[in-house]
Design an enzyme around this catalytic site. Structure first.
Site, PDB file in Angstrom:
ATOM      1  N   ALA A   9     -61.815  24.810 -99.229  1.00  0.00           N
ATOM      2  CA  ALA A   9     -60.448  24.719 -99.727  1.00  0.00           C
ATOM      3  C   ALA A   9     -59.845  26.112 -99.729  1.00  0.00           C
ATOM      4  O   ALA A   9     -60.570  27.112 -99.836  1.00  0.00           O
ATOM      5  CB  ALA A   9     -60.470  24.146-101.138  1.00  0.00           C
TER       6      ALA A   9
ATOM      7  N   GLY B 126     -65.269  22.632 -99.216  1.00  0.00           N
ATOM      8  CA  GLY B 126     -64.529  21.479 -98.705  1.00  0.00           C
ATOM      9  C   GLY B 126     -64.739  21.264 -97.211  1.00  0.00           C
ATOM     10  O   GLY B 126     -64.583  20.148 -96.717  1.00  0.00           O
TER      11      GLY B 126
ATOM     12  N   GLU C 204     -67.887  19.344 -96.965  1.00  0.00           N
ATOM     13  CA  GLU C 204     -67.597  18.005 -97.494  1.00  0.00           C
ATOM     14  C   GLU C 204     -66.775  17.188 -96.499  1.00  0.00           C
ATOM     15  O   GLU C 204     -66.982  15.986 -96.341  1.00  0.00           O
ATOM     16  CB  GLU C 204     -66.862  18.141 -98.834  1.00  0.00           C
ATOM     17  CG  GLU C 204     -67.767  18.756 -99.900  1.00  0.00           C
ATOM     18  CD  GLU C 204     -67.034  19.136-101.179  1.00  0.00           C
ATOM     19  OE1 GLU C 204     -66.031  19.885-101.086  1.00  0.00           O
ATOM     20  OE2 GLU C 204     -67.442  18.701-102.255  1.00  0.00           O
TER      21      GLU C 204
ATOM     22  N   GLU D 102     -69.094  26.856-104.007  1.00  0.00           N
ATOM     23  CA  GLU D 102     -68.051  26.830-105.044  1.00  0.00           C
ATOM     24  C   GLU D 102     -68.516  27.479-106.333  1.00  0.00           C
ATOM     25  O   GLU D 102     -67.709  27.993-107.108  1.00  0.00           O
ATOM     26  CB  GLU D 102     -67.619  25.392-105.336  1.00  0.00           C
ATOM     27  CG  GLU D 102     -66.847  24.709-104.218  1.00  0.00           C
ATOM     28  CD  GLU D 102     -67.731  23.920-103.259  1.00  0.00           C
ATOM     29  OE1 GLU D 102     -68.940  24.219-103.150  1.00  0.00           O
ATOM     30  OE2 GLU D 102     -67.208  23.001-102.608  1.00  0.00           O
TER      31      GLU D 102
HETATM   32  C1  HXC Z   1     -58.716  31.111 -98.103  1.00  0.00           C
HETATM   33  C2  HXC Z   1     -60.161  32.161 -96.673  1.00  0.00           C
HETATM   34  C3  HXC Z   1     -61.204  31.267 -97.009  1.00  0.00           C
HETATM   35  C4  HXC Z   1     -60.900  30.252 -97.964  1.00  0.00           C
HETATM   36  C5  HXC Z   1     -61.970  32.664 -95.569  1.00  0.00           C
HETATM   37  N1  HXC Z   1     -60.685  32.992 -95.770  1.00  0.00           N
HETATM   38  N2  HXC Z   1     -62.309  31.605 -96.319  1.00  0.00           N
HETATM   39  N3  HXC Z   1     -58.947  32.084 -97.207  1.00  0.00           N
HETATM   40  N4  HXC Z   1     -59.650  30.215 -98.481  1.00  0.00           N
HETATM   41  N5  HXC Z   1     -61.785  29.328 -98.335  1.00  0.00           N
HETATM   42  C6  HXC Z   1     -59.943  34.108 -95.163  1.00  0.00           C
HETATM   43  C7  HXC Z   1     -60.338  35.449 -95.751  1.00  0.00           C
HETATM   44  O1  HXC Z   1     -59.661  35.682 -96.961  1.00  0.00           O
HETATM   45  C8  HXC Z   1     -59.900  36.379 -94.647  1.00  0.00           C
HETATM   46  O2  HXC Z   1     -58.499  36.563 -94.723  1.00  0.00           O
HETATM   47  C9  HXC Z   1     -60.179  35.579 -93.386  1.00  0.00           C
HETATM   48  O3  HXC Z   1     -60.252  34.209 -93.790  1.00  0.00           O
HETATM   49  C10 HXC Z   1     -61.502  35.953 -92.734  1.00  0.00           C
HETATM   50  O4  HXC Z   1     -62.517  35.855 -93.722  1.00  0.00           O
HETATM   51  P1  HXC Z   1     -63.550  37.045 -94.023  1.00  0.00           P
HETATM   52  O5  HXC Z   1     -64.100  36.814 -95.373  1.00  0.00           O
HETATM   53  O6  HXC Z   1     -62.920  38.381 -93.764  1.00  0.00           O
HETATM   54  O7  HXC Z   1     -64.629  36.773 -92.896  1.00  0.00           O
HETATM   55  P2  HXC Z   1     -66.215  36.988 -92.970  1.00  0.00           P
HETATM   56  O8  HXC Z   1     -66.556  38.289 -93.591  1.00  0.00           O
HETATM   57  O9  HXC Z   1     -66.706  36.696 -91.583  1.00  0.00           O
HETATM   58  O10 HXC Z   1     -66.755  35.845 -93.966  1.00  0.00           O
HETATM   59  C11 HXC Z   1     -66.589  34.494 -93.652  1.00  0.00           C
HETATM   60  C12 HXC Z   1     -66.910  33.619 -94.884  1.00  0.00           C
HETATM   61  C13 HXC Z   1     -66.079  34.096 -96.095  1.00  0.00           C
HETATM   62  C14 HXC Z   1     -68.407  33.664 -95.211  1.00  0.00           C
HETATM   63  C15 HXC Z   1     -66.539  32.169 -94.491  1.00  0.00           C
HETATM   64  O11 HXC Z   1     -64.713  34.168 -95.721  1.00  0.00           O
HETATM   65  C16 HXC Z   1     -66.181  33.224 -97.297  1.00  0.00           C
HETATM   66  O12 HXC Z   1     -67.148  33.279 -98.056  1.00  0.00           O
HETATM   67  N6  HXC Z   1     -65.149  32.406 -97.513  1.00  0.00           N
HETATM   68  C17 HXC Z   1     -65.064  31.555 -98.715  1.00  0.00           C
HETATM   69  C18 HXC Z   1     -66.007  30.384 -98.644  1.00  0.00           C
HETATM   70  C19 HXC Z   1     -65.916  29.532 -99.886  1.00  0.00           C
HETATM   71  O13 HXC Z   1     -66.131  30.027-101.015  1.00  0.00           O
HETATM   72  N7  HXC Z   1     -65.610  28.279 -99.714  1.00  0.00           N
HETATM   73  C20 HXC Z   1     -65.438  27.311-100.856  1.00  0.00           C
HETATM   74  C21 HXC Z   1     -63.997  27.267-101.284  1.00  0.00           C
HETATM   75  S1  HXC Z   1     -63.775  26.251-102.661  1.00  0.00           S
HETATM   76  P3  HXC Z   1     -57.823  38.024 -94.654  1.00  0.00           P
HETATM   77  O14 HXC Z   1     -56.383  37.758 -94.874  1.00  0.00           O
HETATM   78  O15 HXC Z   1     -58.472  38.859 -95.684  1.00  0.00           O
HETATM   79  O16 HXC Z   1     -58.141  38.471 -93.246  1.00  0.00           O
HETATM   80  C22 HXC Z   1     -63.824  24.712-102.057  1.00  0.00           C
HETATM   81  C23 HXC Z   1     -63.626  23.613-103.055  1.00  0.00           C
HETATM   82  C24 HXC Z   1     -63.941  22.278-102.483  1.00  0.00           C
HETATM   83  O17 HXC Z   1     -63.980  24.476-100.917  1.00  0.00           O
HETATM   84  C25 HXC Z   1     -63.563  21.177-103.426  1.00  0.00           C
HETATM   85  C26 HXC Z   1     -62.648  20.147-102.888  1.00  0.00           C
HETATM   86  C27 HXC Z   1     -62.162  20.277-101.492  1.00  0.00           C
END
Ligand code: HXC
Length: 258
Positions: free
Chosen positions: A65, A109, A112, A132
């Site tokens: 998400a 997400g 999922e 998460e």
């Molecule tokens: C918004 C995101 C994002 C996310 C990545 N980006 N994941 N933006 N929401 N979930 C953005 C980063 O901010 C960044 O933007 C760009 O994408 C590239 O990501 P980086 O982190 O610079 O890349 P990298 O170092 O290669 O790492 C990749 C990654 C990491 C491991 C996927 O981005 C990460 O951990 N993302 C979050 C994963 C996460 O926590 N997912 C769960 C979300 S909660 P900028 O602008 O800085 O370049 C969820 C709830 C589900 O999903 C419940 C119901 C659906």
């Protein structure tokens, strides 16, 4: 079929949906979820479409998400809008089979979303996770429920509590994905699987999907009865006569969804 956050295309009975927010690792924001729901409805209603494929980029299927969009939301906001409820409902309604073709990150997400599909085909670079917990929240659309049923409590607890990622090989070993293919061949392999399904009778395809999904919803005894009655029901179709006659005639069947 003009979308901003995804690319949708129909070819040879296959509706391909490519998530397309490259700057945010295909994070699922309101716009993308709305467009995905819309594309899924189009695919379900289009009579030419027999199978749906959902994919992302080589780097990310979807990194979850959209954290930026979610960060300021309150409990009242998310409960009122039933955050991510719509996409869950949309998948429940789908009767056509859906293949997730996953390369790179399928997190939160994103993982999922892949699990809401009927088959997951992963590239050898795929990484699955429910991180998460690192954000002070938890899975919201299947990461603690479907994942547990697919890979068992031990790995589901491990992934949800520690936030660690599972690579493609572990995901295949654990039963999360049906096959692992080289990244360069992901779409080719997913399309080939979709074409194989598209050749079959849609009536039996939809019955199979319902029956396998039923196994997660009911007792074994009820599930076996449901399956047997579905099997019996298929004898009312012309496609059953055609399928069996073709086997006996040593020729390819010509199914007509009748
Ligand atoms: C918004 C995101 C994002 C996310 C990545 N980006 N994941 N933006 N929401 N979930 C953005 C980063 O901010 C960044 O933007 C760009 O994408 C590239 O990501 P980086 O982190 O610079 O890349 P990298 O170092 O290669 O790492 C990749 C990654 C990491 C491991 C996927 O981005 C990460 O951990 N993302 C979050 C994963 C996460 O926590 N997912 C769960 C979300 S909660 P900028 O602008 O800085 O370049 C969820 C709830 C589900 O999903 C419940 C119901 C659906």
């Amino acid at each position: 079929m003009a979308f901003k956050t995804l690319i949708a295309d129909v070819e040879d009975h296959v509706f391909l949906i490519k998530l397309n927010r490259p700057d945010a690792m295909n994070a699922l924001n309101t716009e993308l979820v709305g467009e995905l729901n819309c594309a899924l409805r189009e695919a379900e209603e289009n009579e030419k479409v027999r199978v749906i494929i959902i994919t992302g980029s080589e780097k990310a299927f979807a990194a979850g998400a959209d954290i930026k969009e979610m960060s300021e939301k309150t409990y009242v906001d998310v409960i009122t809008e039933d955050l991510f409820g719509s996409v869950t409902e949309e998948f429940q309604r789908l009767r056509k089979p859906v293949i997730a073709a996953v390369s790179g990150y399928a997190l939160g997400g994103g993982c999922e979303l892949a699990m809401m599909c009927d088959i997951i085909i992963a590239s050898d670079t795929a990484k699955f996770g429910q991180p998460e917990v690192n954000l002070g929240v938890m899975a919201g659309i299947g990461g603690s429920q479907r994942l547990t049923r697919f890979v068992g409590k031990a790995k589901a607890m491990d992934m949800n509590l520690t936030g660690r990622f599972m690579d493609a090989q572990e995901a295949e070993r654990s039963g999360l994905v049906s096959r692992v293919v080289p990244a360069k061949k992901l779409i080719e392999e997913a399309t080939a699987a979709a074409q194989k399904i598209a050749e079959k009778s849609m009536i039996s395809v939809m019955a199979i999907k319902e029956s396998v999904n039923r196994s997660y919803e009911t007792t074994l005894r009820e599930g076996l009865l449901f399956e047997r009655r579905m099997f019996h029901g298929l004898f009312a179709t012309e496609d059953q006569k055609e399928g069996m006659a073709a086997f006996l005639d040593k020729r390819e069947p010509q199914f007509r969804d009748k």
